[in-house]
Structure formats: C-alpha cells, structure tokens
Write a protein that holds these residues in place. Sequence first.
Motif, PDB file in Angstrom:
ATOM      1  N   GLY A   1      27.875  38.446  45.239  1.00 37.31           N
ATOM      2  CA  GLY A   1      28.804  38.643  44.180  1.00 37.31           C
ATOM      3  C   GLY A   1      29.722  39.541  44.481  1.00 37.31           C
ATOM      4  O   GLY A   1      30.924  39.035  44.479  1.00 37.31           O
ATOM      5  N   LEU A   2      29.278  40.527  44.873  1.00 38.77           N
ATOM      6  CA  LEU A   2      31.059  41.444  44.998  1.00 38.77           C
ATOM      7  C   LEU A   2      31.500  40.988  46.163  1.00 38.77           C
ATOM      8  O   LEU A   2      32.768  41.308  46.266  1.00 38.77           O
ATOM      9  N   THR A   3      30.584  40.537  47.862  1.00 38.65           N
ATOM     10  CA  THR A   3      31.649  40.523  48.887  1.00 38.65           C
ATOM     11  C   THR A   3      32.629  39.380  47.663  1.00 38.65           C
ATOM     12  O   THR A   3      33.362  38.201  48.472  1.00 38.65           O
ATOM     13  N   MET A   4      32.371  38.141  47.142  1.00 41.20           N
ATOM     14  CA  MET A   4      32.769  36.689  46.545  1.00 41.20           C
ATOM     15  C   MET A   4      34.131  37.612  46.013  1.00 41.20           C
ATOM     16  O   MET A   4      35.243  36.869  45.966  1.00 41.20           O
ATOM     17  N   LEU A   5      33.944  38.966  45.326  1.00 49.18           N
ATOM     18  CA  LEU A   5      34.660  39.268  44.471  1.00 49.18           C
ATOM     19  C   LEU A   5      36.500  38.797  44.875  1.00 49.18           C
ATOM     20  O   LEU A   5      37.003  38.716  44.550  1.00 49.18           O
ATOM     21  N   GLY A   6      36.563  39.828  46.116  1.00 48.06           N
ATOM     22  CA  GLY A   6      37.960  39.031  46.569  1.00 48.06           C
ATOM     23  C   GLY A   6      38.556  38.183  46.920  1.00 48.06           C
ATOM     24  O   GLY A   6      39.692  37.954  46.247  1.00 48.06           O
ATOM     25  N   ILE A   7      37.532  37.550  46.893  1.00 48.62           N
ATOM     26  CA  ILE A   7      38.135  35.473  47.041  1.00 48.62           C
ATOM     27  C   ILE A   7      38.306  35.504  45.507  1.00 48.62           C
ATOM     28  O   ILE A   7      39.376  34.733  44.999  1.00 48.62           O
TER      29      ILE A   7
END
Lengths: 411, 251
Positions: A22-28
């Motif tokens: 989830g945190l990784t996706m946040l940027g996208i």
Amino acid sequence: MNFSATLAVALRALRVNALRSGLTMLGIIIGVAAVITMVAVGAGAQDRVDAQIQSLGSNLIIVFNGAGHSRRARLGAGTALSLTEADTRAIANEVPGIEVAAPTVRRTTQLVVGNLNWSASIQGTTPDYLVARDWDIDSGRNMSEQDVRSTAKVVLLGQTVVDNLFLNADPLGASIRIKKVPFTVIGVLAKKGQNSFGQDQDDIAIIPISTAKKRVIGTTARSRPGSVSSIIIKVRDADDMFAAEDGINALLRQRHNIRPGQPDDFGVRNLSELMATRAESNRVLSILLAAVASVSLLVGGIGIMNIMFVSVTERTREIGLRMAVGARPRDILWQFLVEAVTLSLIGGLIGIALGLFGAGAIARLAEWPMLVQPSSLVIAFVFAGAVGIFFGYYPARKAARLNPIDALRYE
Amino acid sequence: MTGVLIETQGLGRDYQLGETTVRALRDVDLKIARGEFVAVMGPSGSGKSTFMNLIGCLDRPTAGRYFLEGADISQLGRDALANIRNEKVGFVFQTFSLLPRTSALDNVAMPVLYGGKSGREGRKKALETLEAVGLSDRASHHPAQLSGGQQQRVAIARALVNDPVLILADEPTGALDTRTGLEIMALFQELNRQGITVVVVTHDPDIARHAKRIVGFRDGRVLSDEAVANRADARTELAALADAAAREAAQ
C-alpha cells in the motif's frame, strides 16, 4: 509458468506485505490522482474559454474608431469619428468572405418600467448584429430593416434587464421608457452569460441604430448622421479571418483617404485570435501542472523499484527454490515484473478513482470548471503500467540472474 | 528401465575465491544405475555438496563431462538445465524449503506449473502425490501448521510431482528427530522399491546404512565406493521402536 499462475503468485506476495504494498503504491496513487485532477482542471478551463469564444460569436472582427484629436492633443482610441454606416455597407459588400457587418452605437442609460428602473447598455444597431454575435432570440422577433428605416421605437432585451425590470411578468409587447421615450419590447434575447472579461453580456437593450441616434444618444457629436462607434463583422469561414482583416484594413484606408505611411484612424480586432491566445496560456498552465504531477509518478516509480529490490533480496531463498524445481530465469523475471506492474496498475486504478473524486470535489467546492476526458484516464492508467514495467524491470532482472546455488544457500 | 542413469567422466569444479582457486571437486568418475539407492558421505568441504549440485543440474562443471540418461548435459544453458531439473530431478532439502504462507497443495503443485501446465492440472497432480505420501488430509495446511516430518513429506511430494528419474536429498533428516528421520528414510526406501533412483547426501552413518551403496568423498575426490553389506530397513526399525515404546508403556 502460465500468466494466471504468475499473477496468482504476484498477488499473494503483495497480499502478504499488504501495508508495504500500500505504501509503495502511494506514490503512484498520488501521481495519477494529481494528473487526473490537473488535466481535468486544464480541460475545464479550456472548455470555459471555448464557451466564451462561442458566446462572443465565432469568426468575429470588431472595427472601432481610432484616436481623434482636438487641435494638437490626441484623445485616445475610439474618439475619432471616422467610421460611418457607409463604411459598414462597403465592408459587407466589397470585402470577400464577409457574412454580415453591423454598425453599432452605444450608451449606458436608465430604463424604466412602471416603478422599476435599471441602468443598462443601450446598443443601437441593425438586424445583422444578432447574426454576427450568433445570438438567438428566446421569444418574440428580431428588429427588421423596416424598423431601422422608420426609426421604430422597438427594443430587444437581454435576460438580465428582463429579470430586473419585469420580475415575473411577460415583457413581450410591454412598454419600456428609455430616456423618457416609450419603446415596445419585441423580443427577449437568449442568455449568453459573462464574456471573457467578466462583463454580463445579458445586461443589454438593443434598438435600431437610427432610433438610438435620434432619441437616445442625444446631441453629442456621436449623433452626427452616419457615424458609428464600432462595426461588428462576422467572417463566413474561420480560415478567411486574416484575409478579411487585411481586406477591411485596405478598404477603410482607401475610403478614409489615408496615404501610405500615415497611421490608421481606426482599429481592427480579431477577437477569436485574442481568445486563442488565452486558450493557449491555459493549455501551457495545464501542461505545467501535468509535468509537476508526472514528477510524482516518477518518484512513485522509484519507490516501486526500491521495494522490488528489497523484495528480491528478502526472497532470495524462494527464488533459489523456484529455480531448483525448474523455474527458468525468464519465469523469475516475469514473476517480479508482473508483481511490479500489478502494484503500479492497482495504484493507477486507485489514483484514477481518487483523481475523479478530487476533480469532483474541487468542481463543487471551488466552483472551478472541470472536464474529465476519458482519454486522460486511459493515458494515466497506461502510464502507471509503463512506470511499473520501467522501474520493475531492473530488480526483476537481478532476481532472474541469481545463481540457483547461491540463492538456495542465502541466509 | 535398467541401465546407467548417471555417468561422470573426470568431473571437476573449481571456484574462484578472489586470487585463489578452490578445487571443490576433481576427477570424479562415477556411474549410478537406474534403481540404485546411493548415500554420498563425507565431512564438510569434501565436495559432496558440489557433487550433488552438479548431478542435480544446479551447477555446471569446470572440467569433465556429465551424462544424464546418456545425454551430455555438462555445457547446457540455464534454460535447458532448468527444464531438466523440472522434468527429471526432484530435490529434497534439509530445511524443507517450503514456501511460507502457501498451502501444501500449492507448494507441491509449483513444479507442475513451471512445467507449463495449467493450475488445475497442477492441483490435480499435487493432490495425487500428497495422497501417495499420506498427506492428502493436510493439503490446505500451511507449512507453519505442519510438523517437521509432515513438512518434509510435503517437500518429498513436491520432488515427486513431475515423476522424476532421480531424487536428490541433501541431509533430508538433518532437522528431524530419530523417529521422524526413520519415517522419511522408510519413505525413500519405498520410493526406491518402486524404481526411483535415490541419492542421499549425509554425514550420518546410521542414515547412510539405509542405502544400497555408499560413496565416500574427501578433499574433492571419491575416497571409497562400496555396497552396503547389512542394509537397514527403516520399516523394521520403526516397528522395533514402536515395540520398545509399547513395552515401556506396559511396565
């Protein structure tokens, strides 16, 4: 390993580390949401400009008086009384590509109906004016050539004037006093809204130019027979705008006996051009905003790359085991690539949802015009996927190149 | 299905550790026939693990040649080796090496999927194989929900699922207690009786006694190679253990 099995493995891996995914996706998510919102704002602004161009009338050229002078003092644009009704007719008849040309005189004065009064712009013109402005009539009729010839006391009212003077009554056929002269309302104009400068275009009363000069403008120099304050011209074809402009210039210089090298005593404005410039600056703004948003996508992509490297390192033993049971390097490459792209595409979908929500919220709260184009959603989604491929490839290749023995022994 | 399964000719493997060359394995000439049960023994650093990696197609030799089922595979590429591992070799590791948070069924199905088969086929084959090792009732359990012995059986099922010609086990009982270790050896002996060639790498002589043949390694060379005279039968030993436990309980 076939694609559905690879996808299942990727989804399981992402689920196991749900928070991290989830945190990784946040940027996208933020990047895509920003792109969607910004493009919607840009498109909305563009759309509003287009609507304003439409409301002004398309293919419009305005000719106005140049600077006059009193003895040797120059008096500023519009003060010369060089344009005439004869000029108007000459433009309509002699310049190629002209659809209509309408002379206008203007004065702001008080309108009275019963015990209500209202100050509005009185426009004296000919029936061609509404044609030039692409202006429809809501009810009643346009003035006629006969009305102009006979200096008829008839008036067409804009919506704002009707709202202020008639409240709920039907204005058609009613009597309205302009400078104490009674006029009959023959038509109500369709609503046009604000123009690009924020002026209310519906705060207007249109009367025949002959009547305006005789009854409304008064005894100023403007009332001089034949003189007009501006000429509104509609060109038939948008491609002929510049040719028409040149033709008008040449014709008026000739008619006004201006020798080569001497300044014009009139001015010509191509309004579509003006609006196009505004639209262009709007477009530049939205491109700028989209560029800022893509920086966020870039940062999001680097985040994906980072987390994929961590994931490859963490799962080195798993990679070794998969290789031992027969995974080829390309199977491993695929697995991690699919994982990265899945991350970015899910992020892209959430970002699109969030971007639409954000665009809707801004549209409602800030009353900013919004236009969500389906193509921008598709582009954002594809772009997110491309980010996943681009930033996922290197970590995936690192995984695929691992030596199975080293990977199996990795602690 | 008799004949030579594995043949090595002057097999050697050097490792480059900085400036020095480590000769992990040299001049190994060995034949293993189909249906054999071989224990590979030796102290650590003797080259037995290097040998296992080479015959398991996890690694390529730097010298000599290696024939599996008569085909020279010493110089094949990574993809070809992966395909051979997938189709012909089954690995069993000391630490089981099961995927965590993944059901026994999915763990066992993995090699089938890498063989290019569908998920449905993989699950079907995996269930059959789990049944063969006596764990069909644990198919949906995750490794953490299984005992060590059960985990190793799942790992053996995974090694068997693509019907390999060779099972390679690296210290398969190293992480298990004696009784569970015997159960695993009994399983290997049963598989061997069914015709599968088994090679077990171990340093435990008690485990090696279950094989038909013991190959000893030292300093990268084959030191000894002899048949097992008094071969132990894991099922008999298990029965004896059970009897002893029953007598203890009776007293």
